[in-house]
Design a protein around this motif. Structure first.
Motif, PDB file in Angstrom:
ATOM      1  N   LEU A 564      -6.377  -4.904  -6.296  1.00 58.22           N
ATOM      2  CA  LEU A 564      -5.998  -6.293  -6.005  1.00 58.22           C
ATOM      3  C   LEU A 564      -5.298  -6.409  -4.652  1.00 58.22           C
ATOM      4  O   LEU A 564      -5.395  -7.446  -3.982  1.00 58.22           O
ATOM      5  N   SER A 565      -4.602  -5.350  -4.226  1.00 54.32           N
ATOM      6  CA  SER A 565      -3.932  -5.389  -2.916  1.00 54.32           C
ATOM      7  C   SER A 565      -4.950  -5.541  -1.797  1.00 54.32           C
ATOM      8  O   SER A 565      -4.666  -6.147  -0.760  1.00 54.32           O
ATOM      9  N   ILE A 566      -6.146  -5.011  -2.013  1.00 56.43           N
ATOM     10  CA  ILE A 566      -7.209  -5.131  -1.009  1.00 56.43           C
ATOM     11  C   ILE A 566      -7.851  -6.508  -1.079  1.00 56.43           C
ATOM     12  O   ILE A 566      -8.001  -7.195  -0.061  1.00 56.43           O
ATOM     13  N   TYR A 567      -8.217  -6.926  -2.274  1.00 54.01           N
ATOM     14  CA  TYR A 567      -8.873  -8.233  -2.411  1.00 54.01           C
ATOM     15  C   TYR A 567      -7.995  -9.365  -1.884  1.00 54.01           C
ATOM     16  O   TYR A 567      -8.482 -10.287  -1.226  1.00 54.01           O
ATOM     17  N   SER A 571       0.412  -6.845   0.441  1.00 56.53           N
ATOM     18  CA  SER A 571       1.123  -5.602   0.768  1.00 56.53           C
ATOM     19  C   SER A 571       2.137  -5.229  -0.315  1.00 56.53           C
ATOM     20  O   SER A 571       2.449  -4.048  -0.491  1.00 56.53           O
ATOM     21  N   TYR A 572       2.641  -6.223  -1.053  1.00 55.59           N
ATOM     22  CA  TYR A 572       3.602  -5.924  -2.121  1.00 55.59           C
ATOM     23  C   TYR A 572       2.930  -5.140  -3.243  1.00 55.59           C
ATOM     24  O   TYR A 572       3.484  -4.150  -3.747  1.00 55.59           O
ATOM     25  N   TYR A 573       1.739  -5.584  -3.643  1.00 54.36           N
ATOM     26  CA  TYR A 573       0.995  -4.843  -4.669  1.00 54.36           C
ATOM     27  C   TYR A 573       0.787  -3.392  -4.224  1.00 54.36           C
ATOM     28  O   TYR A 573       0.965  -2.452  -4.999  1.00 54.36           O
ATOM     29  N   GLU A 574       0.395  -3.224  -2.971  1.00 51.36           N
ATOM     30  CA  GLU A 574       0.123  -1.875  -2.462  1.00 51.36           C
ATOM     31  C   GLU A 574       1.400  -1.024  -2.467  1.00 51.36           C
ATOM     32  O   GLU A 574       1.396   0.143  -2.862  1.00 51.36           O
TER      33      GLU A 574
END
Length: 682
Positions: A564-567, A571-574
């Motif tokens: 989801l960080s890519i989609y 940056s928080y998800y990553e």
């Protein structure tokens, strides 16, 4: 006026008020069972009584044995009813309670399993426990505990305090602020792991043998990306031997939970939804890589079984089939539905019995006990055809006809009991299995079933308040969802996006992820708690981080966060995903308990790429790409303009464009599919 004795039992045993098939199995026990709820816990405190917490599940063979030997026995019931508040729990309905008390049993005894039986203080702190107990041992232990509690309570309080301290310490996970990943650790861990490989039958060199699909998902990807043929050979050996039966039901499809022996032959015969969902996904990935016809057969038979036995009219999936069924003498017996006598097979297959015996080992290799045979292959059909001097096509056709004949005969038998509750996390695992099968085989029916199940989750499980429910039965969704429900549903919705490019599934996944951050994430621990912050706390916090027969909910969340960080270019998800992996990987000693984390670690390697397919023919190209094994490629796409950040300003009305990206940098788009295919290795 007193109630007749039969009604008195039912009135005192409160499980008849429940919907869980496992709890209902105990509703007529003479034990005054209660369910886990505020009233039961308050009663223990009010009367200052020790609590017996007995945990199992409907398909559990030894749970049935202990019920018959002890919980149906009046002498046992007398002891339990006199001094204890007795609470029965379905571990599948309440995995949170099960996890906490399982830790306690493992601290006390060094091992765990089901049935699990724990005695606690009135406040829920455990003081004694174990798994299966014989009748006299059970009575003697309870009477001794009650005696100590009455005469030397301080002894028990002191022990409870020490054990509780031990439980609290288990919920603390060490932090690691090192930002760089050490990928060399993977080589070291796999090398160590190989010492436990069984090179004769696959799996680990021990019995009982659990399938552990998450282990082989990682090993398949590791072997593929590092071009380690030895590891790939081991995965293929394991999948082949598992597919040969009797762990795999060659007659009707579907896998049992584990085998009691080294050769995957005699299973504990219960079939669980979560095993079959994960194994379908695993065999799909292996099929993409090898095009092995046996793997395709396993996928198709298993999904046919799931659709026939577990798919409901509402689009949900039931949970399990029991290990036990009625035998010829009308007694419950483990495996009675699945085993065959030699004489029975001779009558059914008079012309082909000798050849059938060679294929399915109606001999010493295939014999279980008491003249019962569990069908199992130990060589490929190609090898058998060559030795028997017949064509492979003829043998394959014969095998199909034999299986159809035996299926029709077996259907006349008493079937194993069905656990007809629908669990959200397990449904999502099976949904993902159908989505992965659509990728691998392109069968439109698999896509339709996956979408049907996703609609069920959205419409029946996901509440207007934003939370998921955990269990569904008789038209009613109950129990506030656990982290495992969110993690697997998010992952399943991402899988649906990967086969449809319908952005609503990504947006749904993101909405559930944000809900999980608000209600499960613990900033101090840097992990998601298993139970929602809105739910009443148990005796200790639980952060599920070890992968088991189902991967840990935190490792599934980490995988979803990376994607989801890519989609969403988030940056928080990553950052959270990276922190979780950083905390876990340095602590890994034995990789089988953390293999999904190692899979997430591979997402951060230089081999990981992203591919966007943008244009009106995107789905046609997607189908071709999805047929290939590309674990290091994250795919996105759209057939029109998109609201997904990764795809914005990439759509072209007049052509289909391919964007290949790595390390947040994209190459110049191309319209040449062959060029992209070469770049990603297909």
């Amino acid at each position: 006026m007193s109630l007749p004795s039969g009604l008195k039992k039912i009135a005192m045993n409160e499980l008849h008020l429940e919907t869980s098939p496992y709890l209902l199995q105990h509703a007529n026990n003479p034990v005054h069972w209660k369910a886990w709820n505020e009233n039961s816990l308050a009663l223990a405190k009010k009367e200052n009584k020790l609590i017996i917490i007995s945990i199992g599940y409907s398909a559990c063979h030894w749970c049935h044995v202990m019920e018959h030997e002890s919980f149906e026995d009046n002498e046992v019931a007398e002891t339990m009813n006199a001094h204890f508040v007795s609470i029965k729990i379905d571990r599948e309905e309440r995995p949170d309670i099960d996890a906490v008390y399982m830790k306690a049993v493992q601290i006390m005894t060094g091992h765990g399993g089901w049935p699990m039986n724990v005695v606690t203080l009135p406040d829920g702190r455990p003081i004694w426990g174990g798994t299966y107990f014989r009748k006299n041992d059970w009575i003697n232990s309870l009477e001794r505990l009650q005696e100590i509690y009455t005469e030397q309570p301080q002894t028990i309080f002191d022990y409870a305090e020490k054990l509780n301290d031990g439980l609290q310490s288990l919920s603390i996970i060490s932090k690691n602020d090192t930002a760089d990943f050490n990928f060399e650790i993977l080589e070291t861990l796999v090398e160590k792991w190989q010492r436990s490989f069984d090179w004769d039958f696959g799996g680990m060199a021990r019995a009982p043998k659990f399938m552990m699909p998450v282990n082989y998902e990682f090993l398949l990807r590791f072997g593929h990306q590092t071009k380690n043929q030895k590891v790939l050979d081991f995965v293929n050996l394991t999948l082949t031997k598992m597919a040969y039966g009797g762990l795999f039901d060659t007659i009707d499809g579907g896998f049992s939970r584990y085998s009691v022996d080294m050769k995957w032959h005699v299973p504990h015969f219960e079939k669980m939804l979560y095993d079959n969902g994960q194994l379908v996904s695993l065999y799909c990935n292996a099929y993409k890589l090898t095009k092995n016809k046996l793997y395709k057969e396993v996928i198709e038979k298993t999904l046919s079984f799931v659709e026939k036995e577990w798919l409901t009219k509402e689009g949900s999936f039931y949970s399990a089939l029991d290990a036990d069924s009625l035998n010829e003498d009308n007694h419950l017996e483990e495996g009675a539905f699945y085993v065959w006598k030699k004489e029975e097979l001779q009558l059914l297959l008079p012309d082909d019995f000798e050849l059938f015996s060679v294929v399915f080992n109606v001999n010493d290799f295939g014999h279980w006990e008491h003249g019962n045979f569990v069908l199992i292959q130990n060589q490929s059909l190609e090898e058998i055809a060559a030795k028997q001097n017949i064509s492979i096509d003829t043998l394959e056709q014969k095998k199909k006809l034999w299986e159809q004949l035996l299926y029709a005969e077996r259907e006349k038998r008493s079937k194993p009991r069905l656990d007809d509750k629908c669990l959200t996390s397990w449904n999502a695992i099976m949904l993902k299995g159908f989505a992965e099968a659509y990728k691998a085989l392109g069968n439109q029916n698999y896509l339709e079933i996956a979408l049907q199940n996703a609609d069920f989750i959205v419409n029946k499980i996901w509440t207007p308040e934003g939370n998921l429910r955990h269990s569904y039965k008789d038209g009613k969704a109950t129990i506030n969802g656990f982290l495992e429900d969110y993690a697997h549903v998010i992952q399943a919705f991402i899988s649906l996006y990967e086969i449809t490019f319908d952005e609503k599934w990504l947006l749904n996944a993101k909405q559930l992820t944000d809900y999980a951050f608000d209600n499960f994430y613990d900033e101090k621990a840097q992990f998601f708690s298993f139970t929602s912050h809105k739910d009443e706390a148990l005796i200790t916090a639980h952060f599920e981080v070890e992968d088991n027969v189902i991967p840990a909910s935190n490792s599934v969340m980490a995988d979803a966060l990376f994607r989801l960080s890519i989609y969403f270019e988030n940056s928080y998800y990553e950052k959270i995903c990276q922190q979780m992996v950083q905390n876990i990987v340095p602590t890994v000693d034995y990789p089988s308990a953390f293999s999904n984390w190692l899979n997430v670690l591979l997402h951060f390697s230089e081999q990981n790429k992203e591919l966007a397919i943008c244009g009106s023919t995107a789905l046609e190209h997607l189908k071709k790409i999805n047929q290939k094994y590309l674990p290091n490629i994250i795919i996105a796409g759209n057939l029109k303009t998109s609201s997904i950040p990764f795809l914005q300003n990439r759509y072209s009305e007049n052509e289909t464009l391919f964007y290949l990206c790595q390390n947040k940098t994209c190459q110049k788009p191309t319209t040449d599919f062959n060029e992209i295919a070469k770049e990603i290795g297909i």
